[in-house]
Design a protein around this motif. Structure first.
Motif, PDB file in Angstrom:
ATOM      1  N   SER A  95       9.144  -9.274   5.535  1.00  0.00           N
ATOM      2  CA  SER A  95       8.972  -9.620   4.129  1.00  0.00           C
ATOM      3  C   SER A  95       9.675  -8.635   3.210  1.00  0.00           C
ATOM      4  O   SER A  95      10.048  -8.984   2.090  1.00  0.00           O
ATOM      5  CB  SER A  95       7.483  -9.684   3.774  1.00  0.00           C
ATOM      6  OG  SER A  95       6.858 -10.729   4.487  1.00  0.00           O
ATOM      7  N   VAL A  96       9.849  -7.400   3.673  1.00  0.00           N
ATOM      8  CA  VAL A  96      10.605  -6.421   2.898  1.00  0.00           C
ATOM      9  C   VAL A  96      12.099  -6.635   3.104  1.00  0.00           C
ATOM     10  O   VAL A  96      12.900  -6.478   2.187  1.00  0.00           O
ATOM     11  CB  VAL A  96      10.208  -4.983   3.284  1.00  0.00           C
ATOM     12  CG1 VAL A  96      11.061  -3.969   2.533  1.00  0.00           C
ATOM     13  CG2 VAL A  96       8.736  -4.750   2.981  1.00  0.00           C
ATOM     14  N   LEU A 140       0.823  -1.213   0.000  1.00  0.00           N
ATOM     15  CA  LEU A 140       0.000   0.000   0.000  1.00  0.00           C
ATOM     16  C   LEU A 140       0.857   1.263   0.000  1.00  0.00           C
ATOM     17  O   LEU A 140       0.549   2.235  -0.688  1.00  0.00           O
ATOM     18  CB  LEU A 140      -0.919   0.012   1.224  1.00  0.00           C
ATOM     19  CG  LEU A 140      -1.970  -1.096   1.319  1.00  0.00           C
ATOM     20  CD1 LEU A 140      -2.675  -1.020   2.670  1.00  0.00           C
ATOM     21  CD2 LEU A 140      -2.981  -0.973   0.190  1.00  0.00           C
ATOM     22  N   LEU A 141       1.922   1.234   0.772  1.00  0.00           N
ATOM     23  CA  LEU A 141       2.716   2.438   0.968  1.00  0.00           C
ATOM     24  C   LEU A 141       3.503   2.841  -0.272  1.00  0.00           C
ATOM     25  O   LEU A 141       3.644   4.045  -0.549  1.00  0.00           O
ATOM     26  CB  LEU A 141       3.686   2.235   2.136  1.00  0.00           C
ATOM     27  CG  LEU A 141       3.065   1.974   3.498  1.00  0.00           C
ATOM     28  CD1 LEU A 141       4.154   1.794   4.547  1.00  0.00           C
ATOM     29  CD2 LEU A 141       2.137   3.121   3.899  1.00  0.00           C
ATOM     30  N   ALA A 142       4.039   1.872  -1.000  1.00  0.00           N
ATOM     31  CA  ALA A 142       4.863   2.210  -2.163  1.00  0.00           C
ATOM     32  C   ALA A 142       4.064   2.963  -3.231  1.00  0.00           C
ATOM     33  O   ALA A 142       4.502   4.029  -3.692  1.00  0.00           O
ATOM     34  CB  ALA A 142       5.505   0.953  -2.735  1.00  0.00           C
ATOM     35  N   VAL A 152       6.887  -9.475  -4.204  1.00  0.00           N
ATOM     36  CA  VAL A 152       5.984  -8.386  -4.594  1.00  0.00           C
ATOM     37  C   VAL A 152       6.274  -7.131  -3.772  1.00  0.00           C
ATOM     38  O   VAL A 152       6.159  -6.007  -4.273  1.00  0.00           O
ATOM     39  CB  VAL A 152       4.516  -8.825  -4.443  1.00  0.00           C
ATOM     40  CG1 VAL A 152       3.567  -7.687  -4.805  1.00  0.00           C
ATOM     41  CG2 VAL A 152       4.224 -10.029  -5.338  1.00  0.00           C
ATOM     42  N   SER A 153       6.667  -7.298  -2.513  1.00  0.00           N
ATOM     43  CA  SER A 153       7.005  -6.141  -1.675  1.00  0.00           C
ATOM     44  C   SER A 153       8.212  -5.403  -2.231  1.00  0.00           C
ATOM     45  O   SER A 153       8.209  -4.166  -2.345  1.00  0.00           O
ATOM     46  CB  SER A 153       7.279  -6.595  -0.240  1.00  0.00           C
ATOM     47  OG  SER A 153       6.128  -7.141   0.361  1.00  0.00           O
ATOM     48  N   VAL A 154       9.255  -6.145  -2.570  1.00  0.00           N
ATOM     49  CA  VAL A 154      10.445  -5.500  -3.129  1.00  0.00           C
ATOM     50  C   VAL A 154      10.126  -4.899  -4.496  1.00  0.00           C
ATOM     51  O   VAL A 154      10.581  -3.798  -4.827  1.00  0.00           O
ATOM     52  CB  VAL A 154      11.609  -6.501  -3.233  1.00  0.00           C
ATOM     53  CG1 VAL A 154      12.813  -5.856  -3.921  1.00  0.00           C
ATOM     54  CG2 VAL A 154      12.011  -6.995  -1.846  1.00  0.00           C
TER      55      VAL A 154
END
Length: 484
Positions: free
Chosen positions: A233-234, A25-27, A342-344
């Motif tokens: 996860s990040v 959400l943040l990215a 997906v986070s990265v």
């Protein structure tokens, strides 16, 4: 206004991520804020700039996330990691407790096992050894960091870490880029870290400090903590929620069976990088249907993917009867790769939007104008971005997406070997990523039953200061002697 938007978007990303909000959400939120302040088309940057960059990252590197997480989970559930840890405990014992933990961690992670998987085996090993040796519990996290998150992640040639793979498509290098410098940097990190830990151990014994009280966190504890899961996860390439799934073997394998898959990773990686792929005719890649790319853009990733795939097949073949729920284990490993990848990728999408802003030229000129040439510049860029994102892989990819082609062009103009850029960039990304908000740091402290106040100082020394010393040494040697 454009530069202000970039700073506000980055500030929101860092602040809310530290508080446990999802980067998914943040990215995009941070990217949209930057675009809005710059007066750029918001929806176009979200659905095109952001998503295209994130999708490109996944297209390049998701196989590494997938196979790395799968291999780590198979090694854990087969009992192979436990067998290696037990072997090191028996061989070195309590008289060399710190060294035992460091070497076990280095062997496991250099062999391709995911960091979080290693934590849950190394922490009980460290607890048993440190208690019997009378070494304070607070040194456990630093010993594990030294073995798993320093030289085997960023410096030792051939490491299959995602961080070591990221520069390969940008610079046309292999996992074994600048091997001599990588070994030299690894020696600095290892020797400096061991010197510090032994110094602190000696001081603790002199003051009468004992092991202390505390308990280890279980995989179930970690899986149920959603805030820690988001951070973790990040920070690394394994979703902690999947660690508790599957079922471990009732009996551990013999040490040779346990180590063989790790040896396969190293040997296949070496063979593919230096012998097999260079001998193949890959001219078809220049055709339009393959994107008209060069051999160097894919060969490094192909080498690591092949090595991990061979290791997965090896561990399954050797432990087929030992794995009680093979399908569940493989499902957990595969699922564990998705959220980190997906986070990265989302961080990479954020970086692409920021780089597309007109005001980014100010940042770009500042970074490229840093004295000391491209080696110092790329080291500073990767350090800063890894620190801000709390992710070595995310910070490294953002830096290379924005400036990689420029660094390569400058290297070619000055006769600088791209392999040297590769090694400096990777070591640079593996320094300030270990700040207090890093997901791996938070997770490791929880697993070891420790706190930032008790253990973080020693993590800084072995994980950040040691890496910075190695980075400086590589830059100085590379500047005067070139890549070797």
């Amino acid at each position: 206004m454009g530069l202000l938007g970039i700073l506000i978007g980055l500030g929101l990303l860092v602040w809310l991520a530290f508080r446990g909000w999802s980067v998914l959400l943040l990215a995009p939120l941070g990217a949209l804020v930057a675009a809005l302040f710059a007066g750029e088309p918001v929806l176009a940057h979200w659905t095109l700039t952001f998503m295209n960059s994130a999708a490109h990252f996944l297209a390049q590197f998701f196989p590494l996330f997938l196979l790395g997480a799968l291999f780590g989970k198979l090694m854990e559930d087969s009992g192979s990691i436990t067998a290696i840890a037990d072997f090191m405990m028996r061989r070195l014992g309590k008289n060399h407790a710190i060294l035992s933990v460091v070497i076990a961690g280095a062997l496991i992670t250099y062999g391709g096992v995911s960091l979080f998987v290693a934590f849950f085996v190394l922490a009980p090993m460290a607890q048993e050894l440190f208690r019997s040796a009378g070494i304070p519990r607070r040194l456990m996290p630093a010993a594990i960091v030294l073995g798993t998150s320093t030289f085997t992640m960023s410096a030792f040639p051939g490491t299959p870490s995602i961080q070591n793979a990221i520069p390969m498509p940008f610079f046309g290098t292999t996992p074994f880029a600048a091997p001599g410098l990588g070994i030299f940097a690894s020696a600095i990190m290892l020797c400096f870290g061991l010197w510090w830990l032994r110094r602190i151990e000696a001081a603790a014994r002199k003051s009468g400090e004992e092991f202390g009280e505390g308990s280890l966190a279980t995989s179930d504890d970690l899986a149920s903590d959603e805030q820690m899961r988001e951070r973790a996860s990040v920070g690394r390439e394994f979703d902690p929620a999947e660690i508790a799934r599957g079922k471990r073997a009732q009996a551990i394998p013999p040490i040779l069976v346990a180590v063989l898959p790790l040896a396969v990773v190293i040997l296949v990686n070496l063979s593919m990088s230096l012998i097999i792929l260079p001998s193949l005719d890959l001219g078809f890649l220049s055709e339009a249907r393959w994107g008209g790319i060069s051999r160097s853009a894919v060969s490094g990733v192909w080498a690591v993917v092949t090595a991990l795939a061979a290791a997965v097949a090896t561990v399954v073949a050797l432990n087929f009867r030992r794995l009680p729920t093979l399908r569940a284990t493989m499902d957990a490993g595969a699922n564990a790769s998705v959220l980190p990848a997906v986070s990265v990728a989302s961080l990479v999408g954020f970086g692409a939007v920021v780089a597309a802003m007109p005001a980014f030229e100010i940042v770009r000129d500042w970074v490229l104008g840093i004295g000391g040439g491209p080696l110092v510049s790329i080291a500073v860029a990767t350090n800063i971005l890894a620190a801000l994102t709390g992710s070595a892989s995310g910070g490294l990819t953002i830096a290379l997406d924005a400036l990689g082609s420029t660094y390569l062009a400058r290297a070619q103009e000055t006769g600088l070997d791209p392999a040297l850029l590769h090694r400096v960039a990777v070591i640079g990304a593996g320094t300030l990523d270990s700040l207090p908000h890093n997901g791996a740091v938070v997770t490791l402290l929880a697993v070891c039953g420790s706190t930032h106040g008790e253990s973080y100082r020693d993590i800084v020394v072995v994980g950040i200061i040691g890496a910075i010393l190695a980075l400086i040494a590589v830059i100085v040697l590379g500047t005067f002697l070139g890549s070797f």
